[in-house]
Design an enzyme around this catalytic site. Structure first.
Site, PDB file in Angstrom:
ATOM      1  N   GLY A   1       0.830  -1.194   0.000  1.00  0.00           N
ATOM      2  CA  GLY A   1       0.000   0.000   0.000  1.00  0.00           C
ATOM      3  C   GLY A   1       0.861   1.239   0.000  1.00  0.00           C
ATOM      4  O   GLY A   1       2.066   1.172   0.241  1.00  0.00           O
TER       5      GLY A   1
ATOM      6  N   GLY B   1       8.747  -0.205  -1.902  1.00  0.00           N
ATOM      7  CA  GLY B   1       9.283  -1.431  -1.325  1.00  0.00           C
ATOM      8  C   GLY B   1       9.948  -1.312   0.033  1.00  0.00           C
ATOM      9  O   GLY B   1      10.798  -2.136   0.372  1.00  0.00           O
TER      10      GLY B   1
ATOM     11  N   SER C   1       7.106   5.256  -4.624  1.00  0.00           N
ATOM     12  CA  SER C   1       6.244   4.098  -4.872  1.00  0.00           C
ATOM     13  C   SER C   1       6.077   3.843  -6.363  1.00  0.00           C
ATOM     14  O   SER C   1       5.953   4.795  -7.156  1.00  0.00           O
ATOM     15  CB  SER C   1       4.871   4.376  -4.256  1.00  0.00           C
ATOM     16  OG  SER C   1       3.926   3.459  -4.757  1.00  0.00           O
ATOM     17  N   SER C   2       6.046   2.563  -6.740  1.00  0.00           N
ATOM     18  CA  SER C   2       5.865   2.256  -8.155  1.00  0.00           C
ATOM     19  C   SER C   2       4.482   2.688  -8.653  1.00  0.00           C
ATOM     20  O   SER C   2       4.248   2.795  -9.848  1.00  0.00           O
ATOM     21  CB  SER C   2       6.086   0.759  -8.413  1.00  0.00           C
ATOM     22  OG  SER C   2       5.287  -0.011  -7.554  1.00  0.00           O
ATOM     23  N   ASP C   3       3.542   2.962  -7.720  1.00  0.00           N
ATOM     24  CA  ASP C   3       2.209   3.415  -8.116  1.00  0.00           C
ATOM     25  C   ASP C   3       2.118   4.941  -8.227  1.00  0.00           C
ATOM     26  O   ASP C   3       1.014   5.495  -8.368  1.00  0.00           O
ATOM     27  CB  ASP C   3       1.164   2.924  -7.102  1.00  0.00           C
ATOM     28  CG  ASP C   3       1.019   1.407  -7.127  1.00  0.00           C
ATOM     29  OD1 ASP C   3       0.940   0.848  -8.231  1.00  0.00           O
ATOM     30  OD2 ASP C   3       0.995   0.787  -6.051  1.00  0.00           O
TER      31      ASP C   3
ATOM     32  N   HIS D   1      -3.718   4.030  -1.467  1.00  0.00           N
ATOM     33  CA  HIS D   1      -3.910   2.773  -2.198  1.00  0.00           C
ATOM     34  C   HIS D   1      -3.560   1.629  -1.257  1.00  0.00           C
ATOM     35  O   HIS D   1      -2.492   1.628  -0.650  1.00  0.00           O
ATOM     36  CB  HIS D   1      -3.004   2.735  -3.425  1.00  0.00           C
ATOM     37  CG  HIS D   1      -2.981   1.397  -4.108  1.00  0.00           C
ATOM     38  ND1 HIS D   1      -4.127   0.696  -4.409  1.00  0.00           N
ATOM     39  CD2 HIS D   1      -1.951   0.620  -4.533  1.00  0.00           C
ATOM     40  CE1 HIS D   1      -3.795  -0.450  -4.997  1.00  0.00           C
ATOM     41  NE2 HIS D   1      -2.498  -0.525  -5.077  1.00  0.00           N
TER      42      HIS D   1
ATOM     43  N   HIS E   1      -4.290  -2.901  -0.497  1.00  0.00           N
ATOM     44  CA  HIS E   1      -4.848  -4.179  -0.956  1.00  0.00           C
ATOM     45  C   HIS E   1      -5.673  -4.757   0.194  1.00  0.00           C
ATOM     46  O   HIS E   1      -5.630  -5.955   0.443  1.00  0.00           O
ATOM     47  CB  HIS E   1      -3.745  -5.139  -1.388  1.00  0.00           C
ATOM     48  CG  HIS E   1      -3.077  -4.773  -2.673  1.00  0.00           C
ATOM     49  ND1 HIS E   1      -2.869  -5.673  -3.698  1.00  0.00           N
ATOM     50  CD2 HIS E   1      -2.585  -3.603  -3.121  1.00  0.00           C
ATOM     51  CE1 HIS E   1      -2.243  -5.065  -4.706  1.00  0.00           C
ATOM     52  NE2 HIS E   1      -2.054  -3.818  -4.376  1.00  0.00           N
TER      53      HIS E   1
ATOM     54  N   ASP F   1     -23.569   6.980   4.847  1.00  0.00           N
ATOM     55  CA  ASP F   1     -23.026   8.035   5.711  1.00  0.00           C
ATOM     56  C   ASP F   1     -21.729   8.625   5.148  1.00  0.00           C
ATOM     57  O   ASP F   1     -21.358   9.741   5.478  1.00  0.00           O
ATOM     58  CB  ASP F   1     -22.728   7.477   7.112  1.00  0.00           C
ATOM     59  CG  ASP F   1     -23.976   7.400   7.984  1.00  0.00           C
ATOM     60  OD1 ASP F   1     -24.946   8.128   7.709  1.00  0.00           O
ATOM     61  OD2 ASP F   1     -23.967   6.613   8.953  1.00  0.00           O
TER      62      ASP F   1
ATOM     63  N   HIS G   1      -7.409  -5.615  -9.276  1.00  0.00           N
ATOM     64  CA  HIS G   1      -6.316  -5.011  -8.521  1.00  0.00           C
ATOM     65  C   HIS G   1      -6.788  -4.730  -7.086  1.00  0.00           C
ATOM     66  O   HIS G   1      -6.754  -5.627  -6.252  1.00  0.00           O
ATOM     67  CB  HIS G   1      -5.837  -3.756  -9.260  1.00  0.00           C
ATOM     68  CG  HIS G   1      -4.571  -3.175  -8.741  1.00  0.00           C
ATOM     69  ND1 HIS G   1      -3.726  -2.424  -9.513  1.00  0.00           N
ATOM     70  CD2 HIS G   1      -4.017  -3.205  -7.510  1.00  0.00           C
ATOM     71  CE1 HIS G   1      -2.688  -2.044  -8.792  1.00  0.00           C
ATOM     72  NE2 HIS G   1      -2.845  -2.495  -7.584  1.00  0.00           N
TER      73      HIS G   1
ATOM     74  N   TYR H   1     -24.922  16.742  11.468  1.00  0.00           N
ATOM     75  CA  TYR H   1     -24.125  15.790  12.232  1.00  0.00           C
ATOM     76  C   TYR H   1     -22.858  16.474  12.718  1.00  0.00           C
ATOM     77  O   TYR H   1     -22.292  17.306  12.020  1.00  0.00           O
ATOM     78  CB  TYR H   1     -23.757  14.608  11.335  1.00  0.00           C
ATOM     79  CG  TYR H   1     -22.817  13.606  11.964  1.00  0.00           C
ATOM     80  CD1 TYR H   1     -23.315  12.540  12.714  1.00  0.00           C
ATOM     81  CD2 TYR H   1     -21.444  13.733  11.808  1.00  0.00           C
ATOM     82  CE1 TYR H   1     -22.456  11.626  13.293  1.00  0.00           C
ATOM     83  CE2 TYR H   1     -20.582  12.816  12.381  1.00  0.00           C
ATOM     84  CZ  TYR H   1     -21.097  11.764  13.130  1.00  0.00           C
ATOM     85  OH  TYR H   1     -20.233  10.870  13.704  1.00  0.00           O
TER      86      TYR H   1
END
Lengths: 234, 234, 234, 234
Positions: free
Chosen positions: B31, B49, B77-79, B98, B100, B123, B174, B232
């Protein structure tokens, strides 16, 4: 035991055994991890039937490739010969892990492979993870633990799988075995395996029609993390 | 790095990355979270990593909107390019997450949207949360991570969804991406998403015929928490 | 606030609110508990939108039976009028709890009652726990939170249920409300409810044909714990 | 209480009761464990309706085989007579445990046995674990708790099962009872039971056609851990 390399091997095996507890992959004594020193042909493995909370580094059992004990002391895991068989066939591995982790065991019991259903799987395993048939009767009678290893190796061979890219196998009616460059790496594979087994189970329950992901996506994810074109990590 | 705003940006990104661990949304390195300084056009993102237990605030990687690193040091990050694409298209967001996380990933793998089945969902998200198709082959070949972002943006556009009211998207095969006014807000969306994915899964297993809740109930719950008529909170 | 009884009431409400976190019945701000002082007609309830980790006993909001705040300070939970409606109709209760606990919410979303499938259920609830229809549109427009309470009360009335022996109700498309002699007792009912909802879900998934247990077994278990012939406990 | 053996018996019963909490087999007061001193014919059992967090070794209740209390003090568990019945029929056991652990209870409620689907099961239980019918009405009226024990014993008899090799039984619409050479051993059986019930549930959901494993594999696994040819452990 004076050999520093073997003391270190026992420490590695110990640390890896303890980490399967930390990753919630075992309860009680349901699992075992080993590490190998390829140069010496010596394996350090968990002793049989000892609870994790009482385990010490020096308890790890040193054996040779014929399962002969190299020191006085505790007996090695009853699954020792399965480990040996994997070390024999999979020349580049440095560690083996066996657990009865819940979701991976479910697939073993269901006699179903872990299809590669998403990138979580594809990031670590290059394709479906097979499930062997149950160990055949003749093999059970003969040398059960060794034959369990043979069955894994034969399954990989008959499916044309590369153990360096699919680092785990489900044994039918039993549970998962995994391996890697080190004992730690083998445990890491077991931990990933358990998570993807969980995700796989619920994916198939909510959508029984899902198929393994397409080759292009599998290639992209596996190869961005592994091999010469990898660009993941530092 | 002397710029106080950028030091603060890295600290925000760091804190948000650590909170996805605390909310049990990731195991190992699965993530990444980023935060953006819109005025400077600078993003702070998790390095690629690196395990969470070794992560430090100063490890966060600063990049510009073209993914150029602004300091020596770890790779992002590779993302990263997926995050950038979301920042480009969703002008008002300040953070992207992001993961998983298990149940949200299950829906991504099953290629199913998260239908709004109750007020827990209503909500926080104003309607069903879409699941994209898997990234097309041409896009995988071209610039995979960027194209993943493009796919999310296109999916929102084609469905006529407002990213300010539906702060998450499942990417097919994914896993989930989420966003918000800040990195913390993006992680909060991921945590809610995981809980409603879990509730959604079991609701559909026990009653496969459930439909999304009626518009009147969706409006009531979403609008009592968001927008000009909200009542709220304090 | 000088009245010792009301200080105590706030402390009870606070302790009960914190215990829904301890029992894993809420994440973030998804729940609220109240306690009532019947003599004074005063209710202490969780403030709206305040995270549990920042909550203090003095933050509990004191209101009268018309939802008027009796002190300066934080606003009461947005679900306050549902609580009031339950206190009005169920004369003997001293506390109300509302959560979005995972498995109970699943049944609310599935619009299914919790059938009494075993003695775990029968030990605490004297029969099936109903699920209301979703709040009707006219009621949503009118006074949503109050009408949610009315719906629970009407559901109990139309089914001929006794709130003293079935201390919880699922609201369709929303989640569970529970009650009891005290705020603590209401939380206890919510915790039991979540466990039996979990057991009920998996029981119905593995055997879709199960029916509610027979009256003789229900009577035996409920009555050995409750009422004049109880022989459970000290 | 001066008798050192009985003080020790209470300590064993206490430790075993506390360990069902540690193994997550109970919430609140949903369970009880006892230990027997066969020479004296004395049983130490959990007191009725006392929370685990307040339990002390001296609270354990000493009774004879007719359920007479041997000391002043707390009342024994309401399930006491079920324990006694098991001690009467199963001559070699030293402890009994009863829980409402989630997954085992699911099978009780579903009125389904735990089929032996894998070696995790076969390592500890020599075959399927039966589920009784619900206690018949006449037995409920007569002496419910005693008759629950009778039902377990009769079920084992009618199925030709050996209580020394299958150390647990599911009671229909209720939950699991387990036993063993000691109270600790009985709790161990309950913990294994819960894990295999979980694995069994998900195995049957993902593959409704699975059958109990073949006799050769059952024999191999059970007998490598139990009996004269065992080679597991030290």
């Amino acid at each position: 035991m004076k050999d520093k390399n073997l003391i270190k091997l026992k420490e590695q095996a110990y640390a890896a055994n303890m980490s399967i507890v930390r990753h919630n992959l075992v309860i009680f004594t349901f699992g075992n991890v080993s590490a190998i020193d390829r140069q010496k042909g010596v394996i350090a493995i968990k002793p049989s039937g000892v609870n994790y909370d009482k385990l010490k580094p020096q308890d790890m059992v040193l054996i040779d490739m014929d399962a002969n004990k190299l020191e006085e002391g505790l007996n090695p895991s009853s699954d020792t010969r399965t480990h040996i068989e994997l070390y024999r066939a999979f020349k580049e591995i440095g560690g083996v892990a066996h657990t009865h982790s819940s979701y991976a065991t479910v697939f073993s019991q269901a006699l179903l492979p872990l299809k590669c259903l998403g990138t979580t799987h594809a990031d670590y395993f290059y394709g479906d993870i097979p499930c062997t048939e149950p160990v055949p009767d003749a093999a059970i009678e003969k040398d059960y633990e060794k034959e369990t290893g043979v069955l894994i190796v034969e399954t990989f061979k008959s499916l044309g799988l590369d153990y360096r890219h699919i680092k785990a196998c489900l044994v039918g009616c039993h549970g998962p075995f995994s391996w890697g460059e080190s004992a730690d790496d083998a445990v890491f594979a077991s931990a990933i395996l358990e998570e993807i087994a969980m995700q796989n189970l619920y994916t198939q329950l909510i959508n029984p029609y899902v198929k393994s992901i397409k080759k292009t996506l599998l290639d992209k994810h596996y190869k961005r993390k592994h091999g010469k074109d990898a660009y993941y990590g530092q």
